[in-house]
Design a protein around this motif. Structure first.
Motif, mmCIF file in Angstrom:
data_model
loop_
_atom_site.group_PDB
_atom_site.id
_atom_site.type_symbol
_atom_site.label_atom_id
_atom_site.label_comp_id
_atom_site.label_asym_id
_atom_site.label_seq_id
_atom_site.Cartn_x
_atom_site.Cartn_y
_atom_site.Cartn_z
ATOM 1 N N GLN A 31 0.869 -1.174 0.000
ATOM 2 C CA GLN A 31 0.000 0.000 0.000
ATOM 3 C C GLN A 31 0.911 1.230 0.000
ATOM 4 O OE1 GLN A 31 -2.650 0.776 3.357
ATOM 5 N NE2 GLN A 31 -4.152 1.635 1.910
ATOM 6 N N GLU A 37 3.585 0.418 2.576
ATOM 7 C CA GLU A 37 3.506 -0.472 3.743
ATOM 8 C C GLU A 37 3.271 -1.871 3.208
ATOM 9 O OE1 GLU A 37 0.430 0.201 6.682
ATOM 10 O OE2 GLU A 37 1.193 -1.465 7.913
ATOM 11 N N ARG A 89 -0.911 -11.165 3.063
ATOM 12 C CA ARG A 89 -2.150 -11.806 2.628
ATOM 13 C C ARG A 89 -1.908 -13.309 2.577
ATOM 14 N NH1 ARG A 89 -3.350 -7.548 3.759
ATOM 15 N NH2 ARG A 89 -4.355 -5.893 2.595
ATOM 16 N N GLN A 105 -5.854 5.412 11.931
ATOM 17 C CA GLN A 105 -6.953 5.747 11.027
ATOM 18 C C GLN A 105 -8.234 6.160 11.751
ATOM 19 O OE1 GLN A 105 -8.510 2.236 8.756
ATOM 20 N NE2 GLN A 105 -6.390 1.533 9.038
ATOM 21 N N GLU A 107 -9.119 8.313 3.183
ATOM 22 C CA GLU A 107 -10.019 7.788 2.153
ATOM 23 C C GLU A 107 -10.571 8.901 1.249
ATOM 24 O OE1 GLU A 107 -13.017 5.456 4.138
ATOM 25 O OE2 GLU A 107 -11.625 3.839 4.588
ATOM 26 N N TYR A 149 -6.953 4.448 1.122
ATOM 27 C CA TYR A 149 -7.663 4.026 -0.102
ATOM 28 C C TYR A 149 -7.768 5.171 -1.117
ATOM 29 C CZ TYR A 149 -9.112 -0.187 2.470
ATOM 30 O OH TYR A 149 -9.133 -1.358 3.165
HETATM 31 N N1 LIG Z 1 -10.784 1.232 6.069
HETATM 32 C C1 LIG Z 1 -9.602 1.536 5.555
HETATM 33 N N2 LIG Z 1 -8.582 0.692 5.788
HETATM 34 C C2 LIG Z 1 -7.406 1.054 5.242
HETATM 35 C C3 LIG Z 1 -7.191 2.176 4.516
HETATM 36 N N3 LIG Z 1 -5.905 2.217 4.135
HETATM 37 C C4 LIG Z 1 -5.352 1.096 4.623
HETATM 38 N N4 LIG Z 1 -6.237 0.368 5.280
HETATM 39 C C5 LIG Z 1 -6.043 -0.888 6.008
HETATM 40 O O1 LIG Z 1 -5.514 -0.571 7.255
HETATM 41 C C6 LIG Z 1 -4.588 -1.573 7.641
HETATM 42 C C7 LIG Z 1 -3.291 -0.910 7.907
HETATM 43 O O2 LIG Z 1 -2.438 -1.723 8.481
HETATM 44 P P1 LIG Z 1 -2.137 -1.757 9.987
HETATM 45 O O3 LIG Z 1 -2.681 -0.604 10.714
HETATM 46 O O4 LIG Z 1 -0.695 -2.017 10.129
HETATM 47 O O5 LIG Z 1 -2.940 -3.029 10.467
HETATM 48 C C8 LIG Z 1 -2.615 -4.241 10.015
HETATM 49 C C9 LIG Z 1 -1.551 -4.879 10.775
HETATM 50 O O6 LIG Z 1 -1.724 -4.563 12.129
HETATM 51 C C10 LIG Z 1 -1.822 -6.318 10.550
HETATM 52 N N5 LIG Z 1 -0.882 -6.803 9.556
HETATM 53 C C11 LIG Z 1 -0.963 -6.748 8.233
HETATM 54 N N6 LIG Z 1 0.142 -7.344 7.714
HETATM 55 C C12 LIG Z 1 0.937 -7.734 8.764
HETATM 56 C C13 LIG Z 1 2.189 -8.363 8.856
HETATM 57 O O7 LIG Z 1 2.857 -8.644 7.875
HETATM 58 N N7 LIG Z 1 2.641 -8.622 10.090
HETATM 59 C C14 LIG Z 1 1.923 -8.270 11.207
HETATM 60 N N8 LIG Z 1 2.430 -8.558 12.409
HETATM 61 N N9 LIG Z 1 0.765 -7.692 11.162
HETATM 62 C C15 LIG Z 1 0.256 -7.400 9.928
HETATM 63 O O8 LIG Z 1 -3.104 -6.488 10.071
HETATM 64 C C16 LIG Z 1 -3.730 -5.224 10.131
HETATM 65 C C17 LIG Z 1 -4.769 -5.149 9.074
HETATM 66 O O9 LIG Z 1 -4.189 -5.224 7.884
HETATM 67 P P2 LIG Z 1 -5.028 -5.013 6.587
HETATM 68 O O10 LIG Z 1 -6.280 -5.832 6.634
HETATM 69 O O11 LIG Z 1 -4.156 -5.189 5.426
HETATM 70 O O12 LIG Z 1 -5.475 -3.574 6.699
HETATM 71 C C18 LIG Z 1 -4.545 -2.566 6.498
HETATM 72 C C19 LIG Z 1 -5.020 -1.743 5.329
HETATM 73 O O13 LIG Z 1 -5.616 -2.515 4.291
HETATM 74 C C20 LIG Z 1 -8.286 3.047 4.314
HETATM 75 O O14 LIG Z 1 -8.220 4.114 3.657
HETATM 76 N N10 LIG Z 1 -9.470 2.710 4.853
#
Ligand SMILES: Nc1nc2c(ncn2[C@@H]2O[C@@H]3COP(=O)(O)O[C@H]4[C@@H](O)[C@H](n5cnc6c(=O)[nH]c(N)nc65)O[C@@H]4COP(=O)(O)O[C@H]3[C@H]2O)c(=O)[nH]1
Length: 878
Positions: free
Chosen positions: A644, A657, A661, A803, A839, A858
């Motif tokens: 992202q 970032e 997945r 966020q 967003e 987004y």
């Molecule tokens: N509603 C909304 N959401 C947005 C927007 N921009 C980004 N996001 C989402 O916000 C999350 C940002 O990642 P995070 O705070 O690190 O939060 C992450 C992070 O804490 C964790 N995560 C993701 N990948 C990894 C990883 O490789 N290792 C670890 N330990 N945690 C991960 O999972 C969480 C969720 O990841 P994702 O589902 O990918 O969800 C991501 C992303 O898709 C937006 O404009 N609106």
């Protein structure tokens, strides 16, 4: 002339009688009858010899010394010998015949009769057998013989008397005296000899009857006599000792002592004593010798008689007694009583333990020591056992003189006398107060939580099992409550472990105050407590209501502020409840369910109470299945990264970032929401993070080769468990080395809560990595509670505005204020600020207006695969 003939006749007969008297030595012995018969024949024979050379007065009138012989046969030989001799002599006289045959027979009978009379009085002690008594007896006898001559035919009386009367009265009494003395002497000698034999035999029997060894040793130490009933007590057996000296027989050290004993005994004349030991056929024996001078006439050398007594057993017994005496004075308290339990003897340890001196205890009943703690039944059982088996041992409470009651380990043994009747009791005891205390301490450590003093998991499980068994009997429900403090970790970290411990103790107190005595309050560790309620209602719904009521009370009690010195802390708890019923599973299973419910309560927003619901269990099972799937997915390489973009207002895309997945074979592409939590719980998050970090580094290395992408940064999420892994720093550096990625382009995103576990360690590790160029960003900034406290200490490069603030930005003025403050703070600390979850254009504008120039969201792009990311326009759009 006639006198001479009488002397001659009498001499011959005396000689014969002396010869025959040899047989008289056996007259008094066992074959007495035969000896007397033989003597009778001898005497009778002597009479015939006498009558063969008679003094013949007339034809058929003969005189000889037969009267002397026959009277002595009667006196010394007795009626049998005299009778036989008389028969022989009488028969011969009859055979000779003649005018004097009747007088001749009278001269046979008369001496026998008078001899027997003399014998009779002699045996009764009325007449002795001495010279003059015999002479007198001879005169009386031969007076009678002379008188009997008057019975001869008248014409023969006068010439016969004239010829023989005087010689007869002169010679024959003398012959009687001489023969009598001779025979009496022989008999006396015989008697002495027999007495000596008897005495010797008796002495030998006596010496052989005594178990001792009798030795006669002369002054040169030579064995003259050895009498030993048991030859095994001698060195070499008694046969071999005679004639040898003590030096030949005994070892030098012993023979020397023997020599001294002989010398001292002989010189002093008093009995000497000596103890020595020798090796005998039956092993080493100890002897006690008593020596006495033995009077021996010349030419014998002076000698001593030694009575050597085997005292090995006695010495052994004495040794045993000495050992027993030392053993008695051991560390253990010892009491010896009589059969009626009256104390006879005690040792020093008894006095030290009980406080009673020997004088105070002896003569008392052992009840003196009774503590009064045991019921009479206890003592009854104890004494029954002693009577049945002769012994008892066990723990008992006794009382010291001071009145203090103490535990002791007591062993009682019975002593029987020779008849098998109890004569004594021996009691040995040890004060086990310290052992008991140690046991109690160990027990407490094993079953109680040292901090709160509450039962620990082990004891709880124990009681839980008992409670379950009780529900079977009573059909009443119980309940198990898992209680976890909300935010305890924060209190601990902020105010220190001491404050945390104090708080836990207060929680323990409050919990104990809220439940009744029969219920259990336990601490499992950390901030986890369990309350087990017993004997609730028999109906599940009522039991649940009771449990809920108590649970609410507990929540309220734990929700009250905690005062720790100057501090006033606030906390709350989450409670999971499961009803206890043995049909619903075992203790472990029920604990798991209560834990699950507690987890649910936490999920539901904390400070809540949740009952176990079977659906919850299903969810747990699903979670477990998922964890297995994750494990498999990791091995199969199903986890991929999406990117992202991160945008700088003026420069456009400056980096991305990295978001993981899961390319699931059945369920398709899964977002972190589905697997990050389970991976954390299953302990797989470090592996997963490292997989992501590796892919990110590889991508940085790949982009480094292309100028278009070479300056882009990649931000990677880092979980707490990976950061705190012992070799984390080394692994990251090794990864950078291996992939060739530029550390300056790698940004590690950490969350506030992650740092709270061990701040110091986190700072050290972050600094090390930072020295290698790696940058750090704080994710979700503002959602924590103590931002300022660590901002200064951590080697940070970037703050990421969560966020949730961005989302409310448009409508909520306070969010704008927070963002503005954050940006000001960051600029003051020289940190970058980035806002995530942008967003809308409106949000972006407001962020810019409030001082934030970097965005992620987004509005610009969702997280996309590499190809899609690489297709994005890097320059700013507007
Ligand atoms: N509603 C909304 N959401 C947005 C927007 N921009 C980004 N996001 C989402 O916000 C999350 C940002 O990642 P995070 O705070 O690190 O939060 C992450 C992070 O804490 C964790 N995560 C993701 N990948 C990894 C990883 O490789 N290792 C670890 N330990 N945690 C991960 O999972 C969480 C969720 O990841 P994702 O589902 O990918 O969800 C991501 C992303 O898709 C937006 O404009 N609106």
């Amino acid at each position: 002339m006639t006198s001479y003939a009488f002397v001659e006749n009498a001499t011959v007969l005396l000689a014969l009688c002396w010869l025959l008297s040899v047989t008289a030595r056996h007259w008094g012995q066992s074959h007495q009858i035969w000896a007397q018969c033989t003597a009778g024949i001898w005497f009778g024979g002597a009479c015939i010899v006498g009558m063969l050379m008679p003094i013949s007065v007339q034809d058929g009138v003969i005189f000889d010394a037969r009267t002397v012989v026959l009277s002595m046969a009667a006196l010394f030989g007795g009626p049998i010998a005299a009778g036989i001799a008389g028969l022989i002599a009488g028969a011969y006289r009859l055979w000779v015949g003649g005018l004097g045959v009747w007088v001749g027979l009278i001269n046979v009978l008369l001496p026998i009769a008078l001899g027997l009379v003399y014998r009779h009085f002699h045996r009764r002690g009325q007449i002795a057998v001495g010279s003059w008594q015999l002479l007198l007896f001879g005169l009386v006898l031969h007076g009678g013989v002379v008188a009997s001559l008057l019975l001869l035919p008248a014409q023969l009386v006068a010439p016969t008397l004239e010829q023989v009367a005087v010689p007869m009265l002169l010679v024959l009494p003398t012959a009687v005296m001489l023969l009598g003395l001779l025979l009496a002497d022989l008999l006396r000698r015989d008697q002495i000899e027999r007495a000596m034999h008897l005495s010797e035999a008796r002495l030998r029997a006596i010496t052989q009857a005594i178990p001792d060894v009798l030795l006669v040793l002369d002054e040169d130490g030579r064995y003259l006599e050895v009498i030993a009933n048991d030859s095994s007590l001698l060195q070499g057996g008694n046969q071999n000792l005679i004639g040898k000296t003590v030096e030949d027989v005994l070892p030098p050290s012993q023979s020397q002592r023997f020599r001294e004993l002989i010398r001292d005994t002989l010189s002093s004349g008093t009995p000497g004593l000596l103890e020595y030991s020798i090796q005998t056929a039956n092993g080493l024996k100890i002897f006690e010798v008593r020596a006495q001078r033995l009077p021996l006439a010349q030419p014998y050398k002076p000698a001593v008689v030694c009575l050597s007594r085997d005292i090995s057993e006695r010495a052994k017994a004495e040794q045993e007694r000495r050992i027993a005496a030392i053993a008695f004075e051991s560390q253990q308290g010892m009491i010896i009583t009589d059969a009626k339990n009256r104390i006879l003897q005690v040792n020093q340890a008894f006095t030290e333990i009980s406080g009673y001196s020997a004088d105070e205890a002896i003569g008392q009943d052992t009840r003196l020591l009774a503590s009064g703690r045991h019921a009479p039944d206890f003592y009854l059982t104890m004494w029954r056992r002693i009577q049945q088996t002769g012994a008892w041992q066990g723990e008992i409470w006794n009382r010291r003189k001071t009145g203090e009651v103490y535990p002791e380990w007591l062993s009682i043994s019975t002593v029987l006398d020779a008849q098998g009747v109890v004569s004594n009791y021996v009691a040995a005891f040890t004060d086990i107060t310290e052992r008991k205390q140690a046991e109690e301490r160990i027990h407490n450590l094993a079953f109680y939580d040292p901090l709160s003093g509450l039962p620990n998991r082990r004891l709880l499980l124990d009681r839980l099992k008992q409670a379950l068994a009780a529900t079977v009997r009573s059909q009443h429900y119980g309940a198990l409550m898992f209680i976890d403090l909300d935010n305890f970790k924060n209190i601990n970290d902020l105010h220190g472990h001491q404050a945390g411990d104090q708080l836990l103790c207060m929680v323990a107190e409050r919990l104990s105050g809220e439940v009744r005595g029969i219920n259990t309050v336990a601490r499992l560790g950390g901030d986890e407590f369990v309350v087990m309620l017993e004997d609730l209602d028999a109906k599940a719904e009522y039991a649940a209501a009771q449990a809920e009521q108590i649970g609410e009370r507990i929540l309220s009690a734990l929700g009250q502020p905690y005062r720790l010195g100057a501090l006033l802390l606030h906390s709350s708890a989450s409670i999971g409840v499961v009803l206890l019923n043995s049909n619903d599973g075992d203790a472990e299973e029920l604990m798991k369910r209560a834990d699950m419910s507690m987890y649910e309560a936490k999920q539901a927003g904390k400070n809540a109470l949740r009952f176990f619901d079977p659906r919850m269990q299903q969810a747990v099972q699903e979670r477990l299945r998922l964890e297995d799937e994750i494990r498999r997915g990791l091995t199969a390489g199903e986890f991929v990264i999406h990117f992202q973009p991160q945008i700088e207002r003026h420069r456009g895309i400056v980096g991305a970032e990295v978001l993981v997945r899961w390319q699931h074979p059945q369920r398709g592409l899964l977002s972190p929401f589905h697997f990050i939590g389970p991976a954390e719980r299953a302990g797989l998050i470090e592996t997963l993070d490292f997989v992501v970090l590796t892919q990110a580094c590889e991508q940085l290395a790949a982009w480094a080769k292309q100028a278009r992408w070479a300056t882009l940064t990649l931000a990677v999420n880092l979980s707490a468990s990976l950061l705190y892994q012992a070799d984390f720093v080394d692994r990251v550096l090794a990864l950078l080395e291996r992939t060739g990625a530029d550390p300056r382009l790698l940004k590690l995103e950490i969350t506030e809560s992650l740092l709270l576990d061990d701040m110091e360690e986190a700072v050290v590790r972050m600094r090390t990595l930072k020295q290698h160029g790696i940058r750090f960003s704080i994710d979700d900034f503002g959602t924590g509670y103590s931002s300022m406290a660590y901002l200064q200490r951590l080697p940070l490069d970037q703050l990421k505005i969560d966020q949730s603030f961005v989302r409310q930005l448009v409508d909520d003025v306070s969010s704008q204020t927070i963002i503005r403050a954050t940006c000001a703070l960051a600029s003051g600390l020289n940190l970058e600020v980035i806002a995530e979850g942008v967003e809308t254009e409106e949000q972006r504008s407001l962020l810019v207006a409030n001082g934030c120039d970097m965005f992620q969201g987004y509005l610009f792009s969702r997280p996309v695969p590499l190809e899609a990311f690489e297709a994005l326009e890097l320059e700013p759009v507007a």
